[in-house]
Motif scaffolding. Structure first.
Motif, short mmCIF file in Angstrom:
data_model
loop_
_atom_site.label_atom_id
_atom_site.label_comp_id
_atom_site.label_asym_id
_atom_site.label_seq_id
_atom_site.Cartn_x
_atom_site.Cartn_y
_atom_site.Cartn_z
N MET A 95 0.84 -1.21 -0.22
CA MET A 95 -0.26 0.04 0.13
C MET A 95 0.88 1.20 0.11
SD MET A 95 -1.99 1.41 3.41
CE MET A 95 -0.54 2.58 4.05
N SER A 96 0.72 2.04 -1.04
CA SER A 96 1.33 3.32 -1.18
C SER A 96 0.31 4.67 -0.83
CB SER A 96 2.14 3.55 -2.32
OG SER A 96 2.91 4.50 -2.43
N ALA A 97 0.68 5.46 -0.14
CA ALA A 97 -0.29 6.65 0.09
C ALA A 97 0.65 8.07 -0.45
CB ALA A 97 -0.77 6.60 1.59
N ALA A 98 -0.25 8.98 -0.90
CA ALA A 98 0.30 10.52 -1.17
C ALA A 98 0.15 11.06 -0.04
CB ALA A 98 -0.47 10.80 -2.40
N VAL A 99 1.11 11.51 0.50
CA VAL A 99 1.20 12.66 1.65
C VAL A 99 1.47 14.11 1.40
CG1 VAL A 99 2.07 12.88 3.73
CG2 VAL A 99 1.81 10.60 3.19
N ARG A 100 0.97 14.87 1.70
CA ARG A 100 1.32 16.38 1.52
C ARG A 100 1.53 17.09 2.87
NH1 ARG A 100 -2.99 14.75 -1.28
NH2 ARG A 100 -4.27 15.68 0.21
N PHE A 101 2.71 17.49 3.04
CA PHE A 101 2.79 18.13 4.35
C PHE A 101 2.55 19.53 4.17
CE2 PHE A 101 5.58 14.36 5.25
CZ PHE A 101 5.54 14.40 6.59
N VAL A 102 1.91 20.36 5.10
CA VAL A 102 1.58 21.67 5.12
C VAL A 102 2.63 22.63 5.17
CG1 VAL A 102 -0.87 21.07 5.87
CG2 VAL A 102 0.98 21.42 7.62
N ALA A 103 3.78 22.15 5.82
CA ALA A 103 5.23 22.73 5.61
C ALA A 103 6.13 21.63 5.68
CB ALA A 103 5.42 23.64 7.08
N PRO A 104 7.28 21.91 4.96
CA PRO A 104 8.43 20.89 4.54
C PRO A 104 8.79 20.25 6.19
CG PRO A 104 9.04 22.86 3.68
CD PRO A 104 7.47 23.17 4.38
N PRO A 105 8.85 19.11 6.34
CA PRO A 105 9.38 18.57 7.54
C PRO A 105 10.69 18.96 7.62
CG PRO A 105 8.61 16.75 5.97
CD PRO A 105 8.48 18.08 5.23
N PRO A 106 11.12 19.15 9.08
CA PRO A 106 12.34 19.59 9.45
C PRO A 106 13.66 18.96 8.85
CG PRO A 106 10.96 19.52 11.15
CD PRO A 106 10.38 18.74 10.27
N GLY A 107 14.31 19.68 7.95
CA GLY A 107 15.48 18.91 7.43
C GLY A 107 15.34 18.54 6.23
N LEU A 108 13.92 18.49 5.51
CA LEU A 108 13.68 17.95 4.35
C LEU A 108 13.16 19.01 3.25
CD1 LEU A 108 12.10 14.44 5.31
CD2 LEU A 108 14.55 15.18 4.64
N ALA A 109 13.41 20.35 3.60
CA ALA A 109 12.80 21.49 2.78
C ALA A 109 13.74 21.31 1.49
CB ALA A 109 13.14 22.87 3.44
N PRO A 110 13.23 21.64 0.47
CA PRO A 110 11.71 22.36 0.00
C PRO A 110 10.74 21.25 -0.21
CG PRO A 110 13.07 22.41 -1.97
CD PRO A 110 13.83 21.88 -0.83
N HIS A 111 10.87 20.12 0.14
CA HIS A 111 9.96 19.16 -0.21
C HIS A 111 8.61 18.93 0.89
CE1 HIS A 111 13.01 17.54 -3.08
NE2 HIS A 111 13.77 17.53 -1.91
N THR A 112 7.46 18.80 0.12
CA THR A 112 6.32 18.77 0.98
C THR A 112 5.44 17.62 0.33
OG1 THR A 112 5.17 20.40 -0.70
CG2 THR A 112 6.24 21.14 1.46
N THR A 113 5.68 17.03 -0.74
CA THR A 113 4.87 15.80 -1.24
C THR A 113 5.63 14.79 -1.19
OG1 THR A 113 3.87 17.63 -2.88
CG2 THR A 113 3.52 15.15 -3.53
N PHE A 114 5.25 13.63 -0.55
CA PHE A 114 5.73 12.57 -0.30
C PHE A 114 4.99 11.33 -0.79
CE2 PHE A 114 8.10 15.53 2.15
CZ PHE A 114 9.45 15.06 2.27
N THR A 115 5.33 10.07 -0.91
CA THR A 115 4.62 8.86 -0.66
C THR A 115 5.09 8.16 0.58
OG1 THR A 115 6.52 7.63 -1.87
CG2 THR A 115 4.88 8.58 -3.19
N LEU A 116 4.05 7.40 1.20
CA LEU A 116 4.32 6.63 2.41
C LEU A 116 4.01 5.37 1.80
CD1 LEU A 116 4.36 6.39 5.47
CD2 LEU A 116 2.09 6.63 5.30
N ASP A 117 5.34 4.36 2.24
CA ASP A 117 5.47 2.95 1.68
C ASP A 117 5.81 2.24 2.82
OD1 ASP A 117 4.70 3.30 -1.20
OD2 ASP A 117 6.43 4.60 -1.18
N PRO A 118 5.04 1.15 3.05
CA PRO A 118 5.76 0.16 4.00
C PRO A 118 7.04 -0.33 3.54
CG PRO A 118 3.79 -0.96 2.88
CD PRO A 118 4.00 0.68 2.31
N VAL A 119 7.85 -0.63 4.62
CA VAL A 119 9.52 -1.14 4.30
C VAL A 119 9.27 -2.61 4.61
CG1 VAL A 119 11.82 -1.41 5.19
CG2 VAL A 119 10.48 0.76 4.86
N SER A 120 9.07 -3.41 3.41
CA SER A 120 8.83 -4.88 3.38
C SER A 120 7.72 -5.21 4.30
CB SER A 120 9.96 -5.56 3.40
OG SER A 120 10.68 -5.53 4.65
N GLU A 121 8.16 -6.41 5.01
CA GLU A 121 6.96 -6.91 5.90
C GLU A 121 7.65 -6.64 7.33
OE1 GLU A 121 6.32 -11.21 4.95
OE2 GLU A 121 5.92 -10.59 2.83
#
Length: 123
Positions: A1-27
């Motif tokens: 399952m992959s999900a689209a995630v939009r941060f309302v502000a960049p996560p600390p240390g990851l600017a300028p990124h605000t759009t991410f995918t959330l993916d499980p790490v294997s099992e």
């Protein structure tokens, strides 16, 4: 399952990124990778706290909940940021990533007035 995630502000240390995918790490049973859409090498590992800290029950401020459009606690999915240390896996319990399950909006928030560690080692 992959999900689209939009941060309302960049996560600390990851600017300028605000759009991410959330993916499980294997099992792995609760470990996920948040990867920046525009640069997949930019990533953050997060854990479902229910899998590792069962009594974790942070309380968001009204402004934090409103900022993410949360109407009830069921709207929110919590993650804690994970990092490797010399002693093992550490997590930040004071600044969880909060995801609105319905909209995909997210923020890493600092919990107010709660005595939780920034660096907790998992057993």
């Amino acid at each position: 399952m992959s999900a689209a995630v939009r941060f309302v502000a960049p996560p600390p240390g990851l600017a300028p990124h605000t759009t991410f995918t959330l993916d499980p790490v294997s099992e792995s049973g609760g470990l996920f990778a948040l990867r920046a859409v525009q640069d997949p090498d930019v990533r953050l590992f997060v854990l479902d706290p229910g899998a590792v800290v069962p009594d974790y029950a942070p309380v968001l401020s009204d402004s934090q909940a409103t900022g993410l459009g949360l109407r009830s606690s069921d709207d929110a999915q919590l993650f804690v940021v994970a990092h490797m240390t010399d002693e093992g896996v550490g997590v930040n319990l004071l600044a969880p990533v909060v995801l609105n399950r319905h909209t995909g909006d997210a923020a890493q928030v600092i919990l107010e007035g709660q005595d939780l560690p920034v660096r907790a080692l998992l057993a």
